[in-house]
Scaffold this motif. Structure first.
Motif, PDB file in Angstrom:
ATOM      1  N   ASN A 218       0.803  -1.223   0.000  1.00  0.00           N
ATOM      2  CA  ASN A 218       0.000   0.000   0.000  1.00  0.00           C
ATOM      3  C   ASN A 218       0.836   1.272   0.000  1.00  0.00           C
ATOM      4  O   ASN A 218       0.302   2.372   0.117  1.00  0.00           O
ATOM      5  N   TYR A 219       2.169   1.111  -0.119  1.00  0.00           N
ATOM      6  CA  TYR A 219       3.066   2.267  -0.076  1.00  0.00           C
ATOM      7  C   TYR A 219       3.763   2.420  -1.427  1.00  0.00           C
ATOM      8  O   TYR A 219       4.451   1.518  -1.880  1.00  0.00           O
ATOM      9  N   SER A 220       3.578   3.555  -2.046  1.00  0.00           N
ATOM     10  CA  SER A 220       4.165   3.803  -3.356  1.00  0.00           C
ATOM     11  C   SER A 220       5.680   3.972  -3.243  1.00  0.00           C
ATOM     12  O   SER A 220       6.176   4.720  -2.402  1.00  0.00           O
ATOM     13  N   GLY A 221       6.403   3.269  -4.099  1.00  0.00           N
ATOM     14  CA  GLY A 221       7.856   3.404  -4.149  1.00  0.00           C
ATOM     15  C   GLY A 221       8.616   2.636  -3.089  1.00  0.00           C
ATOM     16  O   GLY A 221       9.842   2.704  -3.041  1.00  0.00           O
ATOM     17  N   ILE A 222       7.926   1.892  -2.235  1.00  0.00           N
ATOM     18  CA  ILE A 222       8.582   1.083  -1.193  1.00  0.00           C
ATOM     19  C   ILE A 222       8.382  -0.390  -1.548  1.00  0.00           C
ATOM     20  O   ILE A 222       7.253  -0.873  -1.605  1.00  0.00           O
ATOM     21  N   TYR A 223       9.495  -1.094  -1.780  1.00  0.00           N
ATOM     22  CA  TYR A 223       9.414  -2.496  -2.191  1.00  0.00           C
ATOM     23  C   TYR A 223      10.163  -3.433  -1.246  1.00  0.00           C
ATOM     24  O   TYR A 223       9.839  -4.604  -1.159  1.00  0.00           O
ATOM     25  N   TYR A 224      11.197  -2.919  -0.575  1.00  0.00           N
ATOM     26  CA  TYR A 224      11.989  -3.773   0.309  1.00  0.00           C
ATOM     27  C   TYR A 224      12.503  -2.961   1.495  1.00  0.00           C
ATOM     28  O   TYR A 224      12.392  -1.726   1.534  1.00  0.00           O
ATOM     29  N   ASN A 225      13.082  -3.647   2.472  1.00  0.00           N
ATOM     30  CA  ASN A 225      13.386  -3.035   3.767  1.00  0.00           C
ATOM     31  C   ASN A 225      14.376  -1.877   3.701  1.00  0.00           C
ATOM     32  O   ASN A 225      14.301  -0.946   4.507  1.00  0.00           O
ATOM     33  N   ALA A 226      15.327  -1.929   2.792  1.00  0.00           N
ATOM     34  CA  ALA A 226      16.318  -0.863   2.700  1.00  0.00           C
ATOM     35  C   ALA A 226      15.683   0.482   2.359  1.00  0.00           C
ATOM     36  O   ALA A 226      16.286   1.534   2.590  1.00  0.00           O
ATOM     37  N   GLN A 227      14.466   0.475   1.816  1.00  0.00           N
ATOM     38  CA  GLN A 227      13.791   1.714   1.420  1.00  0.00           C
ATOM     39  C   GLN A 227      12.899   2.289   2.524  1.00  0.00           C
ATOM     40  O   GLN A 227      12.245   3.296   2.319  1.00  0.00           O
ATOM     41  N   LEU A 228      12.881   1.655   3.684  1.00  0.00           N
ATOM     42  CA  LEU A 228      12.025   2.123   4.781  1.00  0.00           C
ATOM     43  C   LEU A 228      12.382   3.544   5.197  1.00  0.00           C
ATOM     44  O   LEU A 228      13.551   3.878   5.386  1.00  0.00           O
ATOM     45  N   ASN A 229      11.358   4.376   5.372  1.00  0.00           N
ATOM     46  CA  ASN A 229      11.581   5.722   5.906  1.00  0.00           C
ATOM     47  C   ASN A 229      11.322   5.724   7.412  1.00  0.00           C
ATOM     48  O   ASN A 229      10.976   4.697   8.005  1.00  0.00           O
ATOM     49  N   SER A 230      11.501   6.862   8.041  1.00  0.00           N
ATOM     50  CA  SER A 230      11.389   6.947   9.502  1.00  0.00           C
ATOM     51  C   SER A 230      10.012   6.530  10.002  1.00  0.00           C
ATOM     52  O   SER A 230       9.883   5.835  11.018  1.00  0.00           O
ATOM     53  N   LYS A 231       8.988   6.931   9.277  1.00  0.00           N
ATOM     54  CA  LYS A 231       7.623   6.594   9.695  1.00  0.00           C
ATOM     55  C   LYS A 231       7.395   5.088   9.663  1.00  0.00           C
ATOM     56  O   LYS A 231       6.841   4.503  10.608  1.00  0.00           O
ATOM     57  N   LEU A 232       7.837   4.438   8.583  1.00  0.00           N
ATOM     58  CA  LEU A 232       7.633   2.997   8.447  1.00  0.00           C
ATOM     59  C   LEU A 232       8.529   2.209   9.387  1.00  0.00           C
ATOM     60  O   LEU A 232       8.174   1.098   9.805  1.00  0.00           O
ATOM     61  N   LEU A 233       9.683   2.781   9.741  1.00  0.00           N
ATOM     62  CA  LEU A 233      10.561   2.113  10.710  1.00  0.00           C
ATOM     63  C   LEU A 233       9.847   1.946  12.045  1.00  0.00           C
ATOM     64  O   LEU A 233       9.916   0.898  12.686  1.00  0.00           O
ATOM     65  N   LYS A 234       9.161   3.001  12.462  1.00  0.00           N
ATOM     66  CA  LYS A 234       8.433   2.943  13.730  1.00  0.00           C
ATOM     67  C   LYS A 234       7.310   1.922  13.679  1.00  0.00           C
ATOM     68  O   LYS A 234       7.015   1.254  14.673  1.00  0.00           O
ATOM     69  N   GLU A 235       6.701   1.805  12.510  1.00  0.00           N
ATOM     70  CA  GLU A 235       5.549   0.915  12.384  1.00  0.00           C
ATOM     71  C   GLU A 235       5.937  -0.551  12.286  1.00  0.00           C
ATOM     72  O   GLU A 235       5.288  -1.420  12.886  1.00  0.00           O
ATOM     73  N   TYR A 236       7.007  -0.842  11.539  1.00  0.00           N
ATOM     74  CA  TYR A 236       7.340  -2.240  11.251  1.00  0.00           C
ATOM     75  C   TYR A 236       8.606  -2.747  11.945  1.00  0.00           C
ATOM     76  O   TYR A 236       8.948  -3.917  11.802  1.00  0.00           O
ATOM     77  N   CYS A 237       9.301  -1.880  12.660  1.00  0.00           N
ATOM     78  CA  CYS A 237      10.536  -2.298  13.332  1.00  0.00           C
ATOM     79  C   CYS A 237      10.484  -2.013  14.833  1.00  0.00           C
ATOM     80  O   CYS A 237      11.471  -1.597  15.436  1.00  0.00           O
ATOM     81  N   SER A 238       9.318  -2.178  15.413  1.00  0.00           N
ATOM     82  CA  SER A 238       9.193  -1.976  16.859  1.00  0.00           C
ATOM     83  C   SER A 238       9.910  -3.101  17.599  1.00  0.00           C
ATOM     84  O   SER A 238       9.938  -4.254  17.142  1.00  0.00           O
ATOM     85  N   LEU A 239      10.511  -2.785  18.758  1.00  0.00           N
ATOM     86  CA  LEU A 239      11.304  -3.739  19.520  1.00  0.00           C
ATOM     87  C   LEU A 239      10.701  -3.971  20.899  1.00  0.00           C
ATOM     88  O   LEU A 239      10.121  -3.058  21.500  1.00  0.00           O
TER      89      LEU A 239
END
Length: 512
Positions: free
Chosen positions: A428-449
């Protein structure tokens, strides 16, 4: 008599429709206006000779040719064919034809044959977008242009073929391509397989992680340890390109004339410029801007061997493309952008002598020399490289071992599976296909620890004095490691392994 023929100009990687107006009236002279460059101005000589050699002539009247829009610079010799056709139609040497539904482009030889042009795919895409029905291009370019579905692409070998088609004497057939067969992925890495790499299991693991998440990777080790051999095999484990990726890649290569007679580029690019390369050759530019090596590596790999041997100013121009995944070239009158979403793979020696400091006494470099050597690579650039891997020489026992190791096909299966997980996650995110392209917003959403993982990362950050960018890199790599294990959560072992891949952030890394 006034005749209008439509052509196309390439600006960046996009095409713009150009109207070529040819008016022939009483008088003498040949006037070409509309901001043409020297190559376009010289077209009169090529056109005159070509027409003469196929049985036609340049009329001895006043010829005025306007290339609109007049404020856009016209470059190259690809306008020869539409100008020649316009002159023939305006002088009634061929039957008047309605050109409003077609684009004509091609360079003429003196014998009337049509030479290849650059940017054929961009021209065809723009023609379809603007509703044109037909595109006439050189025969060499028809494969790449015919990729575009829903428009008729005709390959022209000689101007006489186009004239006879327009007059209805010998109708040409449009190029037909089986799109399913065209995009059929083929494994052509038989000569570069990971099964040929003896030992180095930890390096193979790092390469698998890098390929799975599209991460940048730096290999550090002495000569003969296998850095270049391993790097050249990374395309063999990368997943096949999607149709959109293949079109993007072909479009860029078409602009520089590297897609002729190829059609769709299905293999991910692997670019390996020499360390004497200039910053312009790397990022693109010039008087008439062209894509550089990093744009030609779009959706593929850019391999920089002997990284510290590159000039520092050349390496520094990589910083913005690595972050933004596009190159913007600005001039006084225009700005163009080229996509550059590539995977950086670099290799380097640990010191000027090539060896680690205590490696069997082989290193003859002092601490000061080694520090000066390593300082050729700036901290901000290193921060943008996700994995720093030490590559040690393979012991004799491993080299002499005749047992087979895991091949590229097996590794690629795991990589593809991990990429599919990421593709589903970011659908659902335009231009994002793999983990190296994660931006700060998506890092918080998908890389929570969880607390234990967060505590481990905090300790590593404090002890290694890592930057905020290095923190993001560790999270992205840990997310990829978790994907390889099909784990929804990032666990402490994933964080621990990701931290291990930051060799240059650790004090004393020169002494393994």
């Amino acid at each position: 008599m006034l005749v209008k023929v439509l052509g196309s100009a390439i600006f960046g990687i996009q095409a713009t429709t150009i109207t070529i107006e040819v008016n022939i009236d009483k008088g003498i002279g040949y006037h070409l206006v509309g901001l043409p460059d020297n190559a376009v101005k010289e077209s009169s000589y090529r056109i005159a000779a070509a027409l003469s050699n196929i049985g036609y002539h340049l009329p001895g009247k006043k010829i005025i040719i306007n290339m609109a829009p007049a404020d856009l610079r016209k470059e190259g010799s690809a306008y020869d064919l539409p100008i020649a056709i316009g002159i023939l139609a305006a002088s009634n040497q061929i039957k008047h034809h309605e050109f409003s539904d077609c684009i004509i482009m091609g360079e003429l030889s003196l014998d009337g044959s049509v030479q290849p042009i650059k940017g054929a795919l961009s021209i065809a895409l723009e023609a379809k977008k603007e509703g044109f029905k037909h595109v006439f291009l050189p025969k060499v370019n028809e494969d790449e242009a015919a990729i575009v579905d829903g428009i008729n692409v005709y390959g022209i070998s000689n101007m006489l073929e186009l004239i006879e088609h327009l007059e209805g004497k010998n109708i040409l057939k449009p190029k037909e391509i089986n799109h399913e067969e065209l995009f059929k992925w083929e494994d052509d890495f038989s000569n570069l397989d990971f099964s040929e790499v003896k030992g180095q299991e930890n390096i193979k693991r790092a390469m698998e992680i890098a390929a799975s998440g599209g991460h940048n990777i730096l290999l550090i080790g002495p000569p003969g340890s296998g850095k270049t051999m391993i790097a050249k095999r990374i395309p063999s484990i990368l997943p096949p390109m999607s149709l959109n990726e293949a079109l993007e890649t072909t479009k860029i290569h078409s602009i520089v004339g590297k897609a002729q007679n190829i059609g769709l580029i299905k293999k991910r690019p692997f670019r390996s410029p020499h360390h004497t390369a200039s910053s312009v050759s790397l990022v693109g530019g010039g008087s008439y801007p062209q894509p550089g090596e990093i744009s030609l590596a779009h959706n593929g790999v850019l391999f920089l061997d002997e990284l510290p041997e590159f000039k520092r100013e050349v390496l520094e121009v990589l910083r913005q493309p690595l972050e933004d995944r596009e190159v913007t070239i600005s001039r006084a009158k225009f700005t163009v952008s080229y996509p550059s979403s590539f995977m950086l793979v670099a290799s380097m020696n640990p010191s000027p002598s090539g060896y680690f400091a205590d490696e069997k006494g082989l290193s003859s470099s002092s601490i000061m020399e080694t520090t000066r050597y390593l300082n050729k690579i700036s901290g901000p650039l290193l921060d943008r490289i996700d994995l720093h891997i030490e590559v040690n020489p393979v012991p004799f026992e491993k080299l002499a071992d005749k047992s087979s190791s895991e091949n590229s096909e097996e590794i690629r299966k795991r990589v593809i599976k991990a990429r599919q997980i990421q593709s589903e996650r970011f659908k659902n995110y335009s231009g994002i296909y793999y983990n190296a392209q994660l931006n700060s917003k998506l890092l918080k959403e998908y890389c929570s620890l969880d607390d234990s993982s967060l505590g481990l990362l905090k300790t590593a950050m404090e002890r290694l004095n890592l930057s905020a960018r290095a923190y993001d890199r560790i999270l992205k790599v840990a997310r990829t490691i978790a994907d390889l294990e099909e784990s929804k959560e990032i666990k402490p072992q994933h964080i621990a392994e990701a931290i291990q891949y930051r060799s240059l952030d650790r004090e004393g890394w020169i002494n393994p």
